[in-house]
Design a protein around this motif. Structure first.
Motif, PDB file in Angstrom:
ATOM      1  N   MET A 194      -3.583   0.986  -3.456  1.00 19.22           N
ATOM      2  CA  MET A 194      -4.647   1.417  -2.546  1.00 19.22           C
ATOM      3  C   MET A 194      -5.959   1.601  -3.308  1.00 19.22           C
ATOM      4  SD  MET A 194      -4.804   4.698  -0.008  1.00 19.22           S
ATOM      5  CE  MET A 194      -3.143   4.487   0.520  1.00 19.22           C
ATOM      6  N   VAL A 226     -10.103   4.096   5.252  1.00 20.97           N
ATOM      7  CA  VAL A 226      -8.935   4.921   5.579  1.00 20.97           C
ATOM      8  C   VAL A 226      -8.240   4.371   6.823  1.00 20.97           C
ATOM      9  CG1 VAL A 226      -8.244   7.190   6.438  1.00 20.97           C
ATOM     10  CG2 VAL A 226      -9.775   7.019   4.475  1.00 20.97           C
ATOM     11  N   ARG A 227      -9.031   4.006   7.813  1.00 21.98           N
ATOM     12  CA  ARG A 227      -8.425   3.491   9.046  1.00 21.98           C
ATOM     13  C   ARG A 227      -7.708   2.166   8.803  1.00 21.98           C
ATOM     14  NH1 ARG A 227     -12.230   5.084  14.200  1.00 21.98           N
ATOM     15  NH2 ARG A 227     -12.595   7.231  13.549  1.00 21.98           N
ATOM     16  N   LEU A 229       0.816  -1.211   0.000  1.00 22.92           N
ATOM     17  CA  LEU A 229       0.000   0.000   0.000  1.00 22.92           C
ATOM     18  C   LEU A 229       0.847   1.256   0.000  1.00 22.92           C
ATOM     19  CD1 LEU A 229      -2.859  -1.054   2.406  1.00 22.92           C
ATOM     20  CD2 LEU A 229      -2.849  -0.974  -0.075  1.00 22.92           C
ATOM     21  N   LEU A 230       2.173   1.090   0.093  1.00 17.79           N
ATOM     22  CA  LEU A 230       3.047   2.260   0.076  1.00 17.79           C
ATOM     23  C   LEU A 230       3.580   2.563  -1.321  1.00 17.79           C
ATOM     24  CD1 LEU A 230       5.095   1.812   3.375  1.00 17.79           C
ATOM     25  CD2 LEU A 230       3.272   3.438   2.893  1.00 17.79           C
ATOM     26  N   GLU A 231       2.971   1.936  -2.351  1.00 14.45           N
ATOM     27  CA  GLU A 231       3.391   2.237  -3.721  1.00 14.45           C
ATOM     28  C   GLU A 231       3.216   3.728  -3.976  1.00 14.45           C
ATOM     29  OE1 GLU A 231       4.671   0.249  -6.070  1.00 14.45           O
ATOM     30  OE2 GLU A 231       4.720  -1.387  -4.608  1.00 14.45           O
ATOM     31  N   GLN A 257      -0.129  -0.657   6.411  1.00 14.52           N
ATOM     32  CA  GLN A 257       0.626  -0.022   5.333  1.00 14.52           C
ATOM     33  C   GLN A 257       1.527  -1.002   4.595  1.00 14.52           C
ATOM     34  OE1 GLN A 257       0.942   0.432   8.550  1.00 14.52           O
ATOM     35  NE2 GLN A 257       2.870   1.376   9.160  1.00 14.52           N
ATOM     36  N   VAL A 283      -6.391   0.969   5.899  1.00 13.89           N
ATOM     37  CA  VAL A 283      -5.163   1.079   5.100  1.00 13.89           C
ATOM     38  C   VAL A 283      -4.067   1.779   5.910  1.00 13.89           C
ATOM     39  CG1 VAL A 283      -6.316   1.023   2.878  1.00 13.89           C
ATOM     40  CG2 VAL A 283      -5.877   3.232   3.970  1.00 13.89           C
ATOM     41  N   GLY A 284      -4.462   2.670   6.810  1.00  9.24           N
ATOM     42  CA  GLY A 284      -3.459   3.315   7.644  1.00  9.24           C
ATOM     43  C   GLY A 284      -2.773   2.334   8.561  1.00  9.24           C
ATOM     44  N   ARG A 285      -3.517   1.362   8.992  1.00 12.05           N
ATOM     45  CA  ARG A 285      -2.968   0.398   9.932  1.00 12.05           C
ATOM     46  C   ARG A 285      -2.192  -0.712   9.215  1.00 12.05           C
ATOM     47  NH1 ARG A 285      -7.719  -1.696  12.953  1.00 12.05           N
ATOM     48  NH2 ARG A 285      -8.183   0.513  13.034  1.00 12.05           N
TER      49      ARG A 285
END
Lengths: 183, 474
Positions: free
Chosen positions: A21, A55-56, A13-15, A62, A58-60
């Motif tokens: 994402m 959002v929560r 998900l950090l692409e 990563q 994907v934030g968790r």
């Protein structure tokens, strides 16, 4: 929600381009919106709820590589957000309880669907956790154990929530009253 | 599946289908997801940094504890004791003996009388008839109307009444390198021991007698004894150096320098603390007009039997005079504390702590904390048999304002509780000499007394008594 196993081609998900994402959103959020709609009865509220849960999540996660559990995490996030939001809005819930079916009809953005309109309105009067338990069991087709997991409660609690929710619906709708019960 | 469950399932499917949402992700949602990811990374990194910082601080504290070990771990201390200036080098023991001036007996009174009694066994039954005796007439002409004959004489201290002792070894509390006449023999001087003994010599001016009383002073390696006076020359003081046979040249030089510094000075004496005993000076400083020193020692004596209570004493000197505050050992909580106000210079908080305490912080009302310094009790405090074991600490903290005392890693107090007054009261000591004569000793209201069996009239159980009178505060 879909139960397949997404791979996202090994991308995290950090692409930098955010494509992973976006793809994750496309795969899971629409089902999340449907679940949220059944919980809230409001289309716009359902979209907000599902997007916030996304959002929560994907934030968790990563560095998520195995996405098999993402839908379960998203489902649980939606349910938790819904119940906690309603907890914060105790006043609103009390108002809904007082207004009953009229309030439920007011928040619905869809027209009545056949002869089940009364059931939909009756659902709107249930406490959030009872309604969520019914949705998880009869829409998501989750086992009692998985439903308990999604709702963050015990197995006994989910059984109780489903039973009390069903009983409340039967109490409001004589059609579903057990034989011999002429309430 | 019943009707309700079937209808619910159908209803949910139908409603959910009608709620289908566009599949494309809104840009705003993706941006929020991105920010959330970065926030998680930053928070995680900060958490790691905080954890590393806490770990480093803990390791640093373990390597540099706030506890200063006893004995040679003490820093330099400059103060005045009884008006006598002294600077104790780091690691040297400085004992404030001046309170002894208020409690040492100066006169001894002996009275004779006769009495009759009946010896009893353990159950109280008479075991032997004792003939009556008559009052003794010793011809001294001092007999009273009650039939007692009393005589009074001064108690001599060849080495004077000690004011302070400075030594490179730990002198047991209540003992001195020159002794207290018949009351107490001099302590054994270690082979490498060096000490300076400063005393009010009670106008004896008998230097040879003082040198005789102080083992290790004869060869004058530490220099000649120094005599000095108070401002009005009412009192003379003597300072004597003693050294063991293997004392180092450096330590001897320290003693010699201190003796030299006392040559020809005139001091302004202060009254000794009247309610407490000697103490080890563990810290000293000056704040504003007030000089203070923290002592570990005897904070009080039991009124009945004279047994000492140990603790912390904060001695202060300011233009208005001297003062002292004491804190006893903790018995039912980790820390006992008190403070002295230095005015604009702040506050010194001090006290005692049990063995389970590993640190003390002072939480200031205005925010922030000041760490306290913990010092181990000098081992010399346990040298007297009546003293409890001292496993905890004495502590102090210099703070800008009085704060709340917060002990860290506190556990139940491990120090032996001080025996209560009730437990100690009523103890009598008896001795029998080589001829089988009995003596009974005791202490009441600060006075030592003794009864001795009369040798001339064996039928009389106890025929004389002696009271050692306390020296008054000067």
């Amino acid at each position: 929600m879909a139960a397949d196993t997404p791979t996202l081609d090994g991308r995290t998900l950090l692409e930098p381009d955010g494509s992973a994402m976006a793809e994750l959103y496309t795969r899971y959020v629409p089902a999340g919106i449907r679940l949220a709609y059944l919980l809230t009865g409001d289309r716009h509220q359902a979209e907000d709820l599902a997007q916030e849960a996304f959002v929560r999540c994907v934030g968790r996660f990563q560095h998520l590589r195995a996405h098999t559990a993402f839908d379960a995490y998203l489902r649980r996030a939606i349910v938790n957000l819904h119940t906690s939001t309603l907890r914060r809005r105790r006043t609103e819930r009390e108002w809904l309880r007082r207004e009953g079916p009229r309030a439920a009809a007011a928040v619905s953005t869809q027209g009545d669907v056949g002869e089940r309109a009364d059931l939909w309105e009756a659902l709107a009067t249930l406490p959030a956790r009872q309604r969520a338990a019914l949705v998880l069991r009869y829409y998501e087709d989750l086992s009692e154990r998985d439903a308990a997991e999604a709702l963050g409660c015990s197995l006994a609690a989910i059984k109780s929530l489903v039973a009390r929710g069903s009983e409340a619906l039967r109490a409001q709708l004589p059609t579903y009253a057990p034989e011999g019960d002429e309430r | 599946m019943n009707d309700l469950e079937r209808d619910l399932k159908e209803l949910f499917e139908r409603r959910a289908t009608g709620a289908d949402a566009p599949g494309l992700a809104p840009r705003a949602v993706l941006r929020r997801g991105r920010r959330r990811q970065l926030g998680t990374v930053v928070v995680g990194a900060l958490a790691c940094l905080v954890a590393l910082g806490v770990a480093a601080a803990a390791i640093g504290q373990a390597r540099h504890p706030a506890v200063i070990p006893g004995g040679n771990g003490l820093p330099v201390r400059s103060t005045t004791i009884g008006g006598v200036p002294v600077t104790a080098p780091a690691g040297w023991t400085l004992v404030d003996d001046w309170p002894l001036a208020a409690i040492l007996p100066t006169t001894s009174q002996t009275c004779s009388f006769s009495a009759t009694g009946t010896a009893v066994d353990g159950t109280g039954s008479p075991v032997e008839a004792v003939p009556s005796a008559t009052p003794i007439d010793d011809g001294s002409g001092e007999s009273s109307s009650t039939g007692q004959a009393c005589s009074q004489e001064n108690v001599g201290y060849p080495a004077g009444v000690p004011v302070l002792q400075l030594a490179n070894f730990e002198i047991p509390i209540m003992k001195t390198v020159c002794g207290l006449g018949d009351q107490e023999a001099p302590v054994s001087l270690p082979d490498d021991g060096v000490a300076v003994y400063v005393a009010d010599d009670q106008a004896q001016a008998d230097i040879p007698a003082m040198l005789t009383a102080c083992p290790g002073s004869a060869d004058a390696r530490t220099g000649e004894p120094q005599v000095f006076f108070d401002v009005g020359h009412h009192t003379n003081y003597v300072a004597i150096g003693v050294a063991g046979p293997n004392a180092s040249a450096a330590d001897i030089a320290i003693a010699r320098d201190y003796l030299d510094s006392l040559s020809g000075i005139e001091i302004s004496p202060t009254a000794p603390a009247s309610a407490q005993g000697p103490g080890y000076v563990l810290a000293a400083a000056k704040g504003g007009d007030t000089s203070w020193r923290l002592e570990a020692g005897i904070t009080s004596f039991d009124r009945h039997d004279g047994s000492p209570t140990m603790g912390a004493a904060m001695m202060t000197t300011d233009p208005s005079g001297e003062g002292s505050r004491t804190v006893d050992l903790p018995t039912d909580r980790p820390v006992n504390d008190d403070y002295v106000d230095l005015g604009s210079a702040g506050v010194v908080q001090f006290g005692t702590a049990s063995g389970g305490v590993t640190g003390i912080n002072i939480a200031l009302p205005s925010g922030g904390t000041v760490p306290g310094t913990l010092l181990r009790w000098p081992s010399g405090m346990g040298a007297t048999s009546d003293l409890p074991s001292l496993s905890g600490y004495i502590w102090f903290a210099e703070t800008p304002e009085r704060g709340a005392v917060r002990p860290t890693a506190a556990s139940e107090p491990s120090a032996e509780p001080t025996p209560s007054v009730d437990e100690r009261a009523g103890r009598l000591q008896t001795t029998t000499d080589d001829q089988g004569r009995y003596s009974v000793f005791g202490n009441d209201f600060g006075h030592d007394w003794s009864f001795h069996q009369d040798t001339a009239n064996p039928g009389e159980l106890f025929s004389s008594w002696t009271v050692l009178s306390k020296r008054g505060t000067r």
